[in-house]
Design an enzyme around this catalytic site. Structure first.
Site, PDB file in Angstrom:
ATOM      1  N   SER A  41      -3.949   0.735  -4.994  1.00 37.78           N
ATOM      2  CA  SER A  41      -3.353  -0.481  -4.417  1.00 37.78           C
ATOM      3  C   SER A  41      -4.389  -1.563  -4.146  1.00 37.78           C
ATOM      4  O   SER A  41      -4.048  -2.640  -3.661  1.00 37.78           O
ATOM      5  CB  SER A  41      -2.614  -0.147  -3.115  1.00 37.78           C
ATOM      6  N   GLU A 100      -5.386   9.469  -0.370  1.00 34.05           N
ATOM      7  CA  GLU A 100      -5.792   8.066  -0.260  1.00 34.05           C
ATOM      8  C   GLU A 100      -6.867   7.670  -1.266  1.00 34.05           C
ATOM      9  O   GLU A 100      -6.814   6.589  -1.851  1.00 34.05           O
ATOM     10  CB  GLU A 100      -6.278   7.763   1.158  1.00 34.05           C
ATOM     11  N   HIS A 139       1.483   4.879  -2.833  1.00 31.90           N
ATOM     12  CA  HIS A 139       1.811   6.284  -2.608  1.00 31.90           C
ATOM     13  C   HIS A 139       3.002   6.809  -3.408  1.00 31.90           C
ATOM     14  O   HIS A 139       2.982   7.942  -3.891  1.00 31.90           O
ATOM     15  CB  HIS A 139       2.117   6.513  -1.119  1.00 31.90           C
ATOM     16  N   HIS A 188       0.834  -1.205   0.000  1.00 30.05           N
ATOM     17  CA  HIS A 188       0.000   0.000   0.000  1.00 30.05           C
ATOM     18  C   HIS A 188       0.864   1.249   0.000  1.00 30.05           C
ATOM     19  O   HIS A 188       0.646   2.180  -0.778  1.00 30.05           O
ATOM     20  CB  HIS A 188      -0.917   0.016   1.225  1.00 30.05           C
TER      21      HIS A 188
END
Length: 287
Positions: free
Chosen positions: A192, A173, A132, A127
């Site tokens: 993700s 996010e 990111h 993740h």
């Protein structure tokens, strides 16, 4: 990801960083990364923002196995002056914001088990790094993340961390961005996740609303399921500009006088791109 009321583990430095200890990853753990990477990289072309896909290439993330943070940071530093540092898990808010303000992205070093491919409550290295870090290779988004960290340190003085956390949630996010006549995903929680990569763009259930800073900061979010609303930015330049041009002190004062909004609420002034059916959330609530 930040959290308060945490105790620093004895193996962590004063800034909560720990060695990644890349050599300790097992063959099975590298295989989990490769499985997840293959699945998402096949799904994302045409869905993910071009800036995200470019980041995968710039950072050579297609190489097999869990990335070595030292090598990854070297490439990222050349691109935008950022680096990736390992932490033992969630870190306190002030630590999180300070790292971002100094262009350091904190990443968990553990990876989920092979039987947890589709859902994990605490962010793991897939993740954090796959989700990111590619966007941090994009200069404008990299500047936005630094500005967010600086804003977080100010928000702590205003007692407004909960409001600012919503901005992170609905952009970093779970953000969507306009792309021609359609939409692309760029938020790490979406890119993700195989399920949410499909849900966020294709499902009729969620509302999709044009980004507005104040609206976002009033809106609660789901931490345990797919989102009921996604906010859509016009561009990364527009997101950075909105962040740099907003006077947050009076904004926080206004927000203190207004009620929070539920994730599925709609307001008359919303720039509504998709009026969702909310069927998924209602079915889950009735289950």
């Amino acid at each position: 990801m930040a959290h308060d009321s945490l105790t620093r583990p004895p193996e962590a430095a004063s800034d909560w960083t720990v060695p990644q200890d890349w050599g300790r990853y097992t063959v099975e753990e590298h295989a989990v990364w490769d499985t997840l990477f293959a699945r998402q990289s096949a799904l994302l072309p045409g869905r993910a923002a071009p800036e995200f896909l470019a980041g995968l290439d710039i950072l050579h993330l297609s190489r097999p196995g869990i990335p070595d943070f030292a090598e990854l940071s070297e490439r990222l530093m050349k691109a935008t002056g950022w680096q990736v540092v390992a932490v033992p898990g969630l870190v306190p808010d002030d630590v999180f914001f300070d790292h971002l303000a100094h262009r350091r992205f904190v990443a968990g070093r553990f990876i989920r088990r092979a039987d947890q491919l589709d859902y994990l409550q605490e962010p793991d290295v897939f993740h954090d790094v796959f989700g990111h870090v590619p966007m941090l290779a994009h200069p404008v988004f990299a500047d936005y993340m630094q500005a967010y960290g600086e804003g977080g340190l100010r928000a702590m003085r205003h007692g407004a961390i909960d409001k600012l956390a919503r901005l992170y949630w609905y952009t970093v996010e779970f953000g969507l961005v306009r792309s021609g006549d359609g939409l692309n995903i760029y938020g790490a929680g979406i890119v993700s996740s195989r399920g949410e990569s499909l849900f966020a763009l294709d499902d009729p259930s969620p509302n999709r609303i044009g980004f507005d800073m104040e609206r976002v900061m009033r809106t609660r979010y789901r931490i345990d399921d797919y989102q009921q609303v996604y906010f859509v930015i016009d561009s990364f330049d527009a997101l950075l500009r909105a962040t740099l041009e907003t006077d947050f002190a009076p904004l926080y004062a206004r927000l203190g006088d207004q009620p929070d909004l539920a994730p599925g609420d709609l307001l008359p002034g919303d720039r509504l791109l998709t009026r969702g059916t909310q069927a998924y959330a209602m079915a889950r609530a009735g289950a």
